[in-house]
Design a protein around this motif. Sequence first.
Motif, PDB file in Angstrom:
ATOM      1  N   LEU A   1      -4.506  29.629 -13.285  1.00  0.00           N
ATOM      2  CA  LEU A   1      -4.056  30.982 -13.610  1.00  0.00           C
ATOM      3  C   LEU A   1      -3.139  30.931 -14.831  1.00  0.00           C
ATOM      4  CD1 LEU A   1      -3.193  32.323 -10.036  1.00  0.00           C
ATOM      5  CD2 LEU A   1      -5.206  32.881 -11.412  1.00  0.00           C
ATOM      6  N   PRO A   2      -3.280  31.851 -15.771  1.00  0.00           N
ATOM      7  CA  PRO A   2      -2.454  31.815 -16.996  1.00  0.00           C
ATOM      8  C   PRO A   2      -0.950  31.717 -16.735  1.00  0.00           C
ATOM      9  CG  PRO A   2      -4.233  33.378 -17.270  1.00  0.00           C
ATOM     10  CD  PRO A   2      -4.300  32.933 -15.835  1.00  0.00           C
ATOM     11  N   PRO A   3      -0.359  32.486 -15.797  1.00  0.00           N
ATOM     12  CA  PRO A   3       1.091  32.351 -15.578  1.00  0.00           C
ATOM     13  C   PRO A   3       1.479  30.953 -15.092  1.00  0.00           C
ATOM     14  CG  PRO A   3       0.260  34.373 -14.572  1.00  0.00           C
ATOM     15  CD  PRO A   3      -0.930  33.558 -14.952  1.00  0.00           C
ATOM     16  N   VAL A   4       0.624  30.362 -14.257  1.00  0.00           N
ATOM     17  CA  VAL A   4       0.929  29.021 -13.742  1.00  0.00           C
ATOM     18  C   VAL A   4       0.792  27.993 -14.853  1.00  0.00           C
ATOM     19  CG1 VAL A   4       0.263  27.255 -12.064  1.00  0.00           C
ATOM     20  CG2 VAL A   4       0.246  29.664 -11.396  1.00  0.00           C
ATOM     21  N   ARG A   5      -0.217  28.131 -15.694  1.00  0.00           N
ATOM     22  CA  ARG A   5      -0.369  27.195 -16.810  1.00  0.00           C
ATOM     23  C   ARG A   5       0.831  27.259 -17.751  1.00  0.00           C
ATOM     24  NH1 ARG A   5      -5.705  29.242 -17.537  1.00  0.00           N
ATOM     25  NH2 ARG A   5      -5.106  29.996 -19.590  1.00  0.00           N
ATOM     26  N   ARG A   6       1.341  28.478 -17.970  1.00  0.00           N
ATOM     27  CA  ARG A   6       2.531  28.604 -18.827  1.00  0.00           C
ATOM     28  C   ARG A   6       3.721  27.897 -18.202  1.00  0.00           C
ATOM     29  NH1 ARG A   6       0.523  33.918 -19.725  1.00  0.00           N
ATOM     30  NH2 ARG A   6       1.884  34.760 -18.090  1.00  0.00           N
ATOM     31  N   ARG A   7       3.876  28.037 -16.882  1.00  0.00           N
ATOM     32  CA  ARG A   7       5.015  27.379 -16.225  1.00  0.00           C
ATOM     33  C   ARG A   7       4.876  25.858 -16.260  1.00  0.00           C
ATOM     34  NH1 ARG A   7       4.420  31.617 -12.313  1.00  0.00           N
ATOM     35  NH2 ARG A   7       3.810  30.178 -10.639  1.00  0.00           N
ATOM     36  N   VAL A   8       3.657  25.364 -16.160  1.00  0.00           N
ATOM     37  CA  VAL A   8       3.439  23.916 -16.277  1.00  0.00           C
ATOM     38  C   VAL A   8       3.944  23.432 -17.635  1.00  0.00           C
ATOM     39  CG1 VAL A   8       1.678  22.126 -16.548  1.00  0.00           C
ATOM     40  CG2 VAL A   8       1.518  23.736 -14.646  1.00  0.00           C
TER      41      VAL A   8
END
Length: 323
Positions: free
Chosen positions: A207-214
């Motif tokens: 998911l884009p928000p999770v990838r950003r947090r990674v």
Amino acid sequence: MALEPTLPSRGAVCTPQSRRAPPTAAPLIGPTTIAGRVLQLANSAIGATTCGLKAVLRQPGATLTRVAGVLACLRSVAAAPYAAARPGQEALPSAGLTAGADNDWEYAGRQIGSMIAECGRARHVIGLDVRDTEAHCLGQVAFNQATGEGFQPGVFREMAREEPDVGSETARYLSLVERGMHRAVTLPTANTAAVNVHDAAQLAMHLPPVRRRVAEDAAGIIGRCNLRERVDNNGVGEPGVFIRADLQAVLRDEACSSGMLHPPLRVDLRRANAAQFYQSGRVKNLQTFVQGQHRIHAGDGSEAADAAFEEAVVDDIQARVGV
């Protein structure tokens, strides 16, 4: 998906010098027939090549620019509209000069929209509601996308078609179309709610928000834990980082990384599970989907998601610092 050939619409920007002259219409071949489309494609390729070569002869100093324009036009003419004819396969155009997921989705949307418009123009009858014809064409295009049949907007079949075989790729595609219309369609899958929750925990990593947090967490840990300097223990007086296991130990054991991870939230897992229900054949029916959502709300899947998130952060750090 099987589409009729179309004129170049993607992957090239033809300069005025490379534009072809309007083709002379062949007798008894209309532009909307397959033969007419093929003739247009041939004229486009020949015209682009001829104009480009003439321009090169007139201006030898601009040869590179002219040749690039010709190649761009020919590439757009040769590109197949879609790469696959059946659901379950990659159905986006092959990468060209404008490669990228956003461009692919825009191109796919234009192609589908064009088919719906052709269907409406050919099939609408004065006296019927335009919205009703629109609904018919949406369903017709979905059916053709599912079966890979060539789309002929001028051909209106009078006999009802047979239902697709249960469990076939065609049936799965059409079932997902129905789910997109908020119908609780049942699919022949044996996955349990527990399996769906586990899969959602893995899917949430994309998911884009999770990838950003990674990416953000990896960058923060690299800075706070001085990882770039510690690679191969370059005399910095801190525990060295030599292999992947050392990075994992930093995340789990060192104070510098404490509180730095922001793993998927329950709302992320619910969104991933919803994506499975609406956009895959993994979830059998609405009841199984709701059971999975309740399990996620109760905490199931969080541990698997935390572990997957940590591994994703380690992957990102490893790529950045060169371990």
